[in-house]
Write a protein that holds these residues in place. Structure first.
Motif, PDB file in Angstrom:
ATOM      1  N   LEU A   1      22.385  36.643  60.280  1.00  0.00           N
ATOM      2  CA  LEU A   1      22.189  36.866  58.844  1.00  0.00           C
ATOM      3  C   LEU A   1      20.760  36.405  58.570  1.00  0.00           C
ATOM      4  O   LEU A   1      20.424  35.241  58.810  1.00  0.00           O
ATOM      5  CB  LEU A   1      23.187  36.056  58.013  1.00  0.00           C
TER       6      LEU A   1
ATOM      7  N   TYR B   1      18.978  38.836  51.560  1.00  0.00           N
ATOM      8  CA  TYR B   1      19.513  38.576  52.902  1.00  0.00           C
ATOM      9  C   TYR B   1      20.003  39.880  53.505  1.00  0.00           C
ATOM     10  O   TYR B   1      20.460  40.766  52.785  1.00  0.00           O
ATOM     11  CB  TYR B   1      20.710  37.616  52.841  1.00  0.00           C
ATOM     12  N   TYR B   2      19.913  39.986  54.826  1.00  0.00           N
ATOM     13  CA  TYR B   2      20.571  41.132  55.463  1.00  0.00           C
ATOM     14  C   TYR B   2      21.301  40.706  56.723  1.00  0.00           C
ATOM     15  O   TYR B   2      20.865  39.816  57.446  1.00  0.00           O
ATOM     16  CB  TYR B   2      19.601  42.279  55.756  1.00  0.00           C
ATOM     17  N   LYS B   3      22.444  41.340  56.919  1.00  0.00           N
ATOM     18  CA  LYS B   3      23.231  41.115  58.128  1.00  0.00           C
ATOM     19  C   LYS B   3      22.819  42.209  59.106  1.00  0.00           C
ATOM     20  O   LYS B   3      23.046  43.397  58.855  1.00  0.00           O
ATOM     21  CB  LYS B   3      24.714  41.224  57.782  1.00  0.00           C
TER      22      LYS B   3
ATOM     23  N   GLU C   1      23.023  44.282  62.373  1.00  0.00           N
ATOM     24  CA  GLU C   1      23.995  44.685  63.392  1.00  0.00           C
ATOM     25  C   GLU C   1      23.367  45.512  64.523  1.00  0.00           C
ATOM     26  O   GLU C   1      24.086  46.081  65.341  1.00  0.00           O
ATOM     27  CB  GLU C   1      25.126  45.491  62.737  1.00  0.00           C
TER      28      GLU C   1
ATOM     29  N   GLU D   1      31.816  37.214  59.488  1.00  0.00           N
ATOM     30  CA  GLU D   1      30.681  36.409  59.963  1.00  0.00           C
ATOM     31  C   GLU D   1      29.711  36.134  58.817  1.00  0.00           C
ATOM     32  O   GLU D   1      29.183  35.026  58.683  1.00  0.00           O
ATOM     33  CB  GLU D   1      29.925  37.158  61.072  1.00  0.00           C
ATOM     34  N   THR D   2      29.458  37.179  58.018  1.00  0.00           N
ATOM     35  CA  THR D   2      28.522  37.010  56.908  1.00  0.00           C
ATOM     36  C   THR D   2      29.034  35.946  55.937  1.00  0.00           C
ATOM     37  O   THR D   2      28.274  35.073  55.508  1.00  0.00           O
ATOM     38  CB  THR D   2      28.348  38.353  56.159  1.00  0.00           C
TER      39      THR D   2
ATOM     40  N   CYS E   1      27.326  32.447  54.930  1.00  0.00           N
ATOM     41  CA  CYS E   1      27.022  32.148  53.517  1.00  0.00           C
ATOM     42  C   CYS E   1      27.673  30.830  53.102  1.00  0.00           C
ATOM     43  O   CYS E   1      27.040  29.974  52.485  1.00  0.00           O
ATOM     44  CB  CYS E   1      27.519  33.276  52.608  1.00  0.00           C
TER      45      CYS E   1
ATOM     46  N   LEU F   1      31.630  45.211  55.870  1.00  0.00           N
ATOM     47  CA  LEU F   1      30.787  44.173  55.275  1.00  0.00           C
ATOM     48  C   LEU F   1      31.427  43.569  54.030  1.00  0.00           C
ATOM     49  O   LEU F   1      31.441  42.353  53.842  1.00  0.00           O
ATOM     50  CB  LEU F   1      29.411  44.761  54.916  1.00  0.00           C
TER      51      LEU F   1
ATOM     52  N   LEU G   1      22.423  40.819  49.012  1.00  0.00           N
ATOM     53  CA  LEU G   1      22.786  40.876  50.433  1.00  0.00           C
ATOM     54  C   LEU G   1      23.018  42.328  50.808  1.00  0.00           C
ATOM     55  O   LEU G   1      23.698  43.047  50.082  1.00  0.00           O
ATOM     56  CB  LEU G   1      24.078  40.063  50.626  1.00  0.00           C
TER      57      LEU G   1
ATOM     58  N   GLY H   1      23.679  45.261  54.234  1.00  0.00           N
ATOM     59  CA  GLY H   1      23.995  45.470  55.648  1.00  0.00           C
ATOM     60  C   GLY H   1      22.905  46.296  56.306  1.00  0.00           C
ATOM     61  O   GLY H   1      22.638  47.411  55.876  1.00  0.00           O
TER      62      GLY H   1
END
Lengths: 455, 455
Positions: free
Chosen positions: A86, A103-105, A107, A248-249, A253, A276, A413, A415
C-alpha cells in the motif's frame, strides 16, 4: 493510534489474511441468482459443476458465509508475490499541489502484471484438488490468461487459453509469456470449436470478442474429459478471491490509522473493484464506517453509467448461465479505437446490486484523459500503469484536484491493478497523438439492449 | 541469532542503507587508474569533469573513502522502489530436490525492470545539483536508458539516449517506455554526430554496437552547453551506487542469521555483480568472513574467462579514457545470435582487479542453457527473469545440483537483476526451438585483441 507511516506499507507475513471475505453475506439485497438459460430457474451447484469445479460452484452460490478459509496451498502461493504494497503517493500529491492524501494498493508486482493472479491460483488449486487434467479460459488484454498460465504451471495443470484474436495479433509478447508458462494459446474465434466455426462463417473477418472467446472456452471444457472452465472476472467467486486485495489494504490502513474517505477502482467485469472495496463495504453495510466508493469505467464501454440492470447472456454463444447485471447487451463490442481491457459488456452481479442500491457511484472517463493521467503518474511515481488501472488514476487525480480547490484534506485510496509493460502499442499511439476517444451514441446502446433476453 | 525467516525479506525503512560502500577503499591492489587517451597519464578530476558531472568525477577517482553518504533526495527516490526483497527460493529448491538453500535479491520490481535505476537516479541527481540542462547516454538492451529516462523525468532533466540500432528496431516497446518518460531516443549509429556519420560511411548496413553508441553520446555531451555524459555500468562510480544492492542484502542476511557460502551475479560491465558483492567482498578483504564469488558471463562475450587484462578503449570512437580491464578488444561484437545484454567488450576495472587477484571466480554459460534455467525458474518462482539475470540463475541451479550430489547444505545467493518483459522476442525464439549458441573461436578473439592500444 497512528504509528509513523512508511512510504510503502508491506504487511508482515503473520498479518496477511487467512480467509477471504464474502461481501454477499452482509448484503441486505443479495445479488440476483444465476439462471439456467433453458429453464430460467436458478442454477444449482449440481448444474454449475458441469462447467466449473465443484468447490468453485459452491463458492459461486454461497451468499451466507462471510468468511471462507484460504487453503494453505493458496496461502503458500500468495507468499510468492504478496503482500502487495500500500503506497502513499507523496510525489503525485506534490505534483498536484493537493492537500489530499493519496494511497494506492499496487497489485502489479508479479509476472502476470496484475491482480488476476489472486483468483487464478485459487481456481487452478480447486481444479487440481478435484483431480482434473486442466482448465480452459478466455483472455482479452491478456492479464488473466497470463495469470492462469502461471498458476497452472505451478500446479502442473494443463491450460488452454482462447485469446481474442485482435489481442493475439497485437500482443504477441503476452502470448509468449503464456507459452513460456506452458499454456496452449489459440486465437478466437477459431476452427477448434463449433461456436468458433459458426462465428467465423457468419463474420469471416471478425477480430473476436470476449463474449465469443468465453463461448469457445466453455465448449471445450464441457466437451473434454477432465477439464473445467474458469473465468477471471464477473463471477462472485472471483470477487471472493480478490477480497484479499481489500483485506490486506484494510489491515494496512488499520495498522497505521489511515481512514480512507474515497475508494476508487477501475471496473470492467468488477473483479478488482469488488475485491478492493469488499471488506470496506462490509463495514459500511454493518454500519461500522462510511466510505464513498467510485467505480470507473471507460466511456466507450459504460455498462454501469449507461447500461440497463437486467438479466443478460454472459457470452456470445449463449451457453453460459444468465446473470442479472448492468449490461450494454451481450452483442455490444466497444469501438475498435478502445485500448486495453475493461471491454466486457456486463458487470459483476455483486457490483451491479451494490450500485443499484446506491452504495457505490460510477463514473465514465475517456481514454485520452486516462493516458494523460497514466503518463503523469508514471513520471512522478515511477510505475508505468496498465491502461485499465489508469482509469482509477484519472479519477483519483480529479478528486485530488477538487480537494485543491476546496482545501479539503481527504484521504483518497485507489487500486493500481497492474503495469502497462505489454500495452506499449497504446502508449505509442498516445505519445504520437494518434489516440482518439469514442462515446457510443444512445441509438447504438439502445440497439444492443434491444437484444436482451425477454422473460 | 536467527529469527524465523519470512519467504521474502523486506527491510524496514529505518534499516535501509544511508551510505554507499566503496570497495576500492578496502582493496590492497587498487584498480588501475583511467588514463588520458592522448597523454597516457592518469585522468584528473578536472579532466573527467568535461565529460562527467563534477561530483561523479570525484567519486570515480575516490579509492580512499569506504563510505559515501547517499544524499537525502536519492534516499527519497530509493524509497519509491526500495528496499528490494531478498527472497528464499523455496519452490526452486523443491523442484531441484537440493539440500542447498537458495536466496535471490530481486531488483526487477520497478518500471525500468532492473537494478539500473539505483545508479540512474544518483547520476541524474548530481547533474541536476550541478545545474545542468540534461544528460546523454547510450543503451543496448534498454534497461539503462529506461532507468535514466525515469530518473530524469522525476528530476525534470533533459535526457538524450543513443540506442543501439538493432535494439531500437527489435525493442520498440522499450523505446516507447523511454518516450513516455519524455526521453529523446535516437538509433545509433546516427547522422546526429560526427562519429555516427563516420561509422555509417564506413559500415553502411551496421546495426550498431554499445561502443559506438557511447562515442555518440559522449560527443553530444561534450559539444552541447549544459550537458554531461552518464554511463550505466563499467565505471567505479556505478559500482559505488549499486553497492546499495549488496548493503541491503547483507543487512537482511545479518538480521536473520543467513550466511551465504556462494554469491553469484551475472556480469556484463559488472555493475550488478560489483554492487551485489561489494560489501561481502569488504568483509573478505578485511578478513572478517569468507565467501565464494562467481561472475557469470555469456560464452559469446567472455571478457573475464577468455579476455586479456590490459588497458583498452572503452568505446569505438576512442574518445573515452583508457581503462585497464579484462577485455576482448574494443572492436569485439558478440555474434548476432546473442540475445539480451552482457555484450560489452570489457569489464569494470574493480571487478577485473578482484578477478586478477583471484578473489572472485568466473564462468561462462551458453544461452540455450540460460533460457532453460530461465524457464524453469519462471515456472516455479513466478517471476519471468531477464536474459541477463538468467545467467546467474543457470549457475545457481548448477551449484544447487552439485549440492544434491554431494549432500552439502550450502547457502547460495544470487542477484536477480531484472525481469524479461521486454525480451519476449528472445523467449519466443527459445520456445520455438530457434535459439542457438555461439562460442567465438580463439582466432576471432586473438584478432580482436590484436588491436589493443600499445604503450
Amino acid at each position: 493510534m497512528s504509528k509513523e507511516i512508511p512510504y510503502k506499507i508491506y504487511l508482515e507475513e503473520s498479518e496477511m489474511p487467512k480467509q477471504w471475505y464474502n461481501v454477499r453475506a452482509d448484503m441486505k439485497n443479495k445479488p440476483a441468482p444465476l439462471l439456467n438459460p433453458g429453464t430460467h430457474e436458478p442454477m444449482t451447484v449440481e448444474e454449475l459443476s458441469g462447467v466449473f469445479c465443484r468447490e468453485l460452484a459452491e463458492q459461486e452460490l454461497n451468499d451466507k458465509d462471510p468468511y471462507i478459509d484460504i487453503p494453505q496451498e493458496i496461502l503458500d502461493f500468495y507468499k510468492m508475490y504478496r503482500p502487495s504494497p500500500l503506497v502513499r503517493a507523496y510525489c503525485l500529491e506534490k505534483a498536484l499541489g493537493t492537500p489530499a492524501k493519496i494511497y494506492y494498493k499496487f497489485e502489479g508486482n508479479n509476472t502476470s502484471g496484475s491482480h488476476k493472479l489472486n483468483s487464478a491460483i485459487a481456481q487452478a488449486y480447486y481444479a487440481k484438488k478435484q483431480g482434473l487434467k486442466g482448465v480452459t479460459t478466455e483472455t482479452g488484454a491478456g492479464q488473466w490468461g497470463t495469470a492462469l498460465s502461471m498458476a497452472c504451471a505451478y500446479l502442473g495443470l494443463d491450460c488452454k487459453v482462447y485469446m481474442v484474436k485482435v489481442s493475439y495479433e497485437q500482443k504477441p509478447f503476452r502470448r509468449e509469456v503464456m507459452r513460456t508458462y506452458g499454456a496452449d494459446v489459440t486465437p478466437s474465434p477459431s476452427n477448434t470449436t463449433n461456436i468458433g466455426r459458426k462465428i467465423l462463417e457468419q463474420f469471416p473477418g471478425t477480430t473476436g470478442s470476449l463474449g465469443c472467446a468465453i463461448s469457445e472456452a466453455v465448449e471445450v471444457a464441457v466437451s473434454s474429459e477432465g477439464y473445467r472452465y474458469v473465468l477471471g472476472s464477473v463471477l462472485s467467486q472471483v470477487l471472493l478471491h480478490q477480497s484479499v486485495i481489500g483485506l490486506e489494504t484494510m489491515a494496512a490502513c488499520d495498522k497505521y490509522g489511515i481512514k480512507p474517505d474515497t475508494i476508487i477502482g477501475c471496473a470492467g467485469g468488477g473483479s478488482n473493484l469488488g475485491g478492493l472495496i469488499s471488506p470496506f463495504m462490509g463495514r459500511k453495510l454493518r454500519g461500522e464506517a462510511d466510505y464513498e466508493f467510485i467505480a470507473v469505467e471507460p466511456a466507450s464501454c459504460p455498462s454501469l453509467t449507461r447500461g440497463k440492470y437486467a438479466y443478460d447472456f454472459c457470452d456470445t454463444g449463449m451457453v453460459c448461465p444468465l446473470a442479472k447485471m448492468y449490461t450494454l447487451g451481450s452483442g455490444f463490442i466497444p469501438s475498435a479505437n478502445h485500448a486495453g481491457g475493461l471491454r466486457y459488456h456486463g458487470m459483476s452481479s455483486v457490483v451491479s446490486q451494490l450500485y443499484d442500491d446506491k452504495l457505490i457511484t460510477a463514473r465514465s472517463v475517456e481514454q485520452t484523459s486516462v493516458f494523460e493521467a497514466a503518463e503523469q503518474f508514471a513520471r512522478v511515481e515511477g510505475i508505468l500503469p496498465a491502461p485499465e488501472s489508469s482509469h482509477a488514476i484519472r479519477v483519483a487525480i480529479d478528486e485530488a484536484l477538487k480537494c485543491k480547490e476546496t482545501g479539503e484534506e481527504k484521504t483518497i485510496l485507489f487500486g493500481l491493478t497492474g503495469t502497462g509493460y505489454f500495452d506499449m502499442v497504446a502508449y505509442q499511439k498516445y505519445n504520437d497523438h494518434e489516440m482518439s476517444d469514442y462515446i457510443p451514441s444512445d441509438e447504438e446502446i439502445a440497439k444492443s439492449l434491444a437484444n436482451l433476453p425477454k422473460f
